[in-house]
Design a protein around this motif. Structure first.
Motif, mmCIF file in Angstrom:
data_model
loop_
_atom_site.group_PDB
_atom_site.id
_atom_site.type_symbol
_atom_site.label_atom_id
_atom_site.label_comp_id
_atom_site.label_asym_id
_atom_site.label_seq_id
_atom_site.Cartn_x
_atom_site.Cartn_y
_atom_site.Cartn_z
ATOM 1 N N GLY A 338 0.816 -1.212 0.000
ATOM 2 C CA GLY A 338 0.000 0.000 0.000
ATOM 3 C C GLY A 338 0.847 1.258 0.000
ATOM 4 N N LEU A 339 1.903 1.287 0.806
ATOM 5 C CA LEU A 339 2.807 2.439 0.835
ATOM 6 C C LEU A 339 3.429 2.685 -0.541
ATOM 7 C CD1 LEU A 339 4.705 2.039 4.231
ATOM 8 C CD2 LEU A 339 3.443 4.057 3.489
ATOM 9 N N ASN A 340 3.844 1.607 -1.196
ATOM 10 C CA ASN A 340 4.494 1.750 -2.496
ATOM 11 C C ASN A 340 3.522 2.198 -3.590
ATOM 12 O OD1 ASN A 340 7.192 1.144 -1.868
ATOM 13 N ND2 ASN A 340 6.784 -1.046 -1.875
ATOM 14 N N LYS A 341 2.342 1.583 -3.615
ATOM 15 C CA LYS A 341 1.378 1.878 -4.691
ATOM 16 C C LYS A 341 0.720 3.245 -4.527
ATOM 17 C CE LYS A 341 0.186 -3.021 -5.178
ATOM 18 N NZ LYS A 341 -0.858 -4.042 -4.942
ATOM 19 N N TYR A 342 0.369 3.590 -3.284
ATOM 20 C CA TYR A 342 -0.457 4.776 -3.064
ATOM 21 C C TYR A 342 0.289 5.964 -2.469
ATOM 22 C CZ TYR A 342 -3.794 1.005 -3.686
ATOM 23 O OH TYR A 342 -4.465 -0.090 -4.181
ATOM 24 N N PHE A 343 1.566 5.777 -2.159
ATOM 25 C CA PHE A 343 2.337 6.913 -1.669
ATOM 26 C C PHE A 343 3.621 7.111 -2.478
ATOM 27 C CE2 PHE A 343 5.688 8.683 1.090
ATOM 28 C CZ PHE A 343 5.158 9.960 1.240
ATOM 29 N N PHE A 344 4.562 6.166 -2.363
ATOM 30 C CA PHE A 344 5.855 6.355 -3.024
ATOM 31 C C PHE A 344 5.708 6.485 -4.539
ATOM 32 C CE2 PHE A 344 7.591 4.387 0.933
ATOM 33 C CZ PHE A 344 8.389 5.459 1.292
ATOM 34 N N LEU A 345 4.910 5.626 -5.159
ATOM 35 C CA LEU A 345 4.730 5.700 -6.612
ATOM 36 C C LEU A 345 4.044 7.002 -7.005
ATOM 37 C CD1 LEU A 345 5.092 4.191 -9.298
ATOM 38 C CD2 LEU A 345 2.840 3.174 -8.954
ATOM 39 N N TYR A 346 3.058 7.403 -6.210
ATOM 40 C CA TYR A 346 2.322 8.640 -6.483
ATOM 41 C C TYR A 346 3.253 9.845 -6.402
ATOM 42 C CZ TYR A 346 -1.242 12.292 -5.950
ATOM 43 O OH TYR A 346 -2.006 13.420 -6.105
ATOM 44 N N VAL A 347 4.037 9.924 -5.326
ATOM 45 C CA VAL A 347 4.977 11.036 -5.154
ATOM 46 C C VAL A 347 6.031 11.016 -6.263
ATOM 47 C CG1 VAL A 347 6.776 12.003 -3.646
ATOM 48 C CG2 VAL A 347 4.628 11.179 -2.666
#
Length: 614
Positions: A338-347
């Protein structure tokens, strides 16, 4: 009275005789050089016979089908904007697939054409037996091609004519990464009485990345059950699986690319898996295999499949279809994914839109993360500073209650100091725990982000692989013939951070009963940098760069907190205020105090009982 054990000479004789007997059996059963040579010749002869029999069987199967003129049995090539595809006359199958917009890494050559299939690495076969018991494999048959093009699609029809019937593969290529395949037959009932045929798909995964070990680590098979969104896979090493429940698709996944075979009806009795290639084989990363039973309808083959030759780009795959191919990207499970898909990738995507080098995108992304985590860092350092100021009082308690009999008293006195000062010794652990999901998520993020693939930055030629500007002898273990500059700089930054943040000082605190051994933890702090260097030396350089930037920012934040926001006089003021406040003891603390008192009373009673017995 216990008897003294004496030396038993008979046991020695028994062991010697057993050893001689074992040696004799091994000697008499070891074949001579002549016998070994004979066995070798017999094995070679057996292999020749099996190969001849197989070739004979192929010839018989081919004779069932009509002979094809050489000019008709030719390979054909078709292209769209995304890939070049070659179809082979032998087997009527997809022989080569080149992705146009991507290049592969080959030793000494960075921008080689990227093939997901080539020179027979991809094999789709259907097996059935004739009425006479002869096994027919479609991969051995010769197909005649025909190509039809319209404004939207290219249609390649491969036909193998039999005596009284035919088998056709009809391939349809549009403007995507997919190739639809319709398998049709006529008159198959004249050849076989089988109720089903065996589909067999084998594929050798070409090694396309610089980091060969990492590529193998991330390469494995995925499959999805029909009417389900959950993916099944084995992550580490080779994998083998067998399922009776219908499977909607199976994927031969590599680090950044995947070949997926889908069925509208579902694959029944599926068996599949992968095997690692030999370490010295740099041409392939994995060898994949899959089989399934395909039912004949009205004694004929009539089945629809789809091949997808995909780059693993998350946003593209989300829009590609509704089969869930985006989940092939191994960003991690649960909160990590979830962190990777919805935060790190988004940023990352937002920052990448500025058109700057991806290395600077990672730099800016690190700053964003640090700004979000800065309150946690402040609380962590503040707690560490409070503990440091309390050290003299804790040392006094430690000196006062040296005897192990006074362990409970020492614990109570220590807790009293913490309570009066308003300090929770475990509070510093919580911020560190909150950062663990981020720390782990990034291990998954950088090696699976295709945007970084092949992108250079500073010392690195590819941010998804190690930087190897510094070469060392190959015989040095673990390091694989290079030293990563990013990894070395990160370790230096880690040691500097330990120094300025006072992390080492925390391990000089007095040892408390029931708490971890601080001396051991101190040594662990020295071992950690070595461990991280060995790991990151062969990992994605983008991750090492992120950690280097992160630790450098940490150093700046700690120095700012230490010099501006918090100093020793302020810490003393905080402690003085906390001590002056009336103490409201919570239920939990009260219970803990009661338990400790009872434990102390029990300990004293036990000691008194021991004295009375003496």
């Amino acid at each position: 009275m216990q008897q003294e054990k004496k030396f038993d000479f008979n046991q020695i004789i028994a062991f010697v005789l057993m050893g001689l007997l074992l040696f004799g059996v091994m000697y008499w059963n070891t074949p001579s050089d002549e016998e070994l040579e004979k066995q070798k010749q017999e094995l070679v002869q057996k292999e020749k016979q099996e190969k001849a029999k197989e070739q004979q069987n192929v010839q018989i199967a081919q004779n069932i089908f009509q002979p094809i003129a050489a000019q008709e049995a030719k390979d054909v090539e078709v292209s769209n904007a995304k890939m070049n595809v070659k179809f082979a006359a032998k087997g009527g199958q997809i022989d080569a697939v080149q992705l146009v917009d991507f290049t592969a890494y080959e030793k000494g050559k960075k921008d080689a054409p990227l093939y997901l299939a080539k020179d027979g690495s991809n094999s789709l076969n259907f097996t059935f037996k004739t009425k006479a018991g002869v096994e027919v494999n479609t991969k051995d048959l010769i197909f005649v091609p025909s190509v039809e093009k319209n404004s939207a699609n290219s249609i390649v029809t491969m036909t193998a004519q039999s005596q009284g019937g035919q088998i056709q593969y009809i391939y349809t290529i549009g403007d995507s990464y997919g190739i639809d395949l319709e398998i049709k037959s006529q008159g198959l009932s004249n050849l076989t009485t089988d109720k089903e045929v065996l589909l067999s798909w084998k594929m050798d995964g070409f090694s396309t990345e610089k980091g060969k070990d990492q590529e193998k680590y991330w390469s494995h098979t995925y499959f999805q059950f029909k009417n389900s969104n959950d993916l099944e896979y084995e992550l580490f090493g080779s994998d083998t699986w067998e399922e009776e429940e219908p499977i909607s698709w199976v994927a031969n996944k590599q680090q950044f690319f995947s070949t997926v075979l889908s069925s509208e009806e579902g694959f029944k009795n599926g068996k599949g898996g992968s095997q690692n290639s030999e370490k010295e084989d740099e041409n392939f990363s994995k060898h994949y295999f899959f089989t399934s039973d395909i039912e004949l309808k009205n004694a004929e083959l009539n089945h629809k499949l789809t091949f997808d030759f995909l780059p693993l780009e998350y946003n593209m795959l989300k829009e590609y279809n509704d089969k869930g191919f985006q989940n092939l990207i191994d960003f991690g499970w649960g909160i990590f994914g979830g962190l990777n898909k919805y935060f790190f990738l988004y940023v990352f995507k937002i920052l990448a839109n500025f058109g700057i080098q991806y290395g600077w995108v990672i730099f800016l992304m690190t700053i964003v993360v640090k700004l979000i985590l800065s309150p946690i860092m402040y609380k962590q350092y503040r707690q560490s500073a409070l503990m440091k100021v309390l050290k003299p009082e804790l040392n006094e308690i430690n000196e006062k209650y040296k005897d192990s009999k006074d362990a409970m008293k020492k614990q109570q006195a220590t807790m009293e100091i913490y309570r009066n000062a308003g300090v929770n010794p475990l509070a510093g652990c919580l911020p560190a725990l909150l950062q663990i999901p981020i720390f782990y998520a990034l291990f998954r993020f950088f090696p699976n982000l295709i945007d970084l693939r092949g992108k250079p930055f500073l010392f690195a030629g590819d941010l998804t692989a190690f930087d190897d500007l510094i070469k060392i002898p190959e015989w040095i273990p673990v390091l694989d013939g290079h030293l990563s500059i990013f990894a070395m700089l990160y370790v230096v930054a880690m040691l500097v951070y330990f120094k300025v943040s006072g992390s080492m000082d925390n391990f000089q605190m007095p040892q408390q009963e029931g708490m971890p051994n601080m001396e051991f933890m101190k040594y662990m702090m020295y071992i950690m940098p070595i461990f991280f260097f060995v790991f990151l030396n062969n990992y994605a350089s983008g991750l090492s760069w992120y950690y280097l930037v992160s630790n450098t920012i940490n150093i700046g934040i700690v120095l700012y907190i230490k010099k501006v926001m918090i100093n020793e006089s302020k810490i003393h003021e905080i402690l003085a205020k906390n001590k002056a406040k009336p103490k409201k003891e919570g239920k939990f603390a009260s219970r803990m105090q009661d338990m400790m008192k009872k434990a102390q009373e029990m300990q004293e009673q036990q000691q008194q009982t021991k004295k009375n017995k003496k």
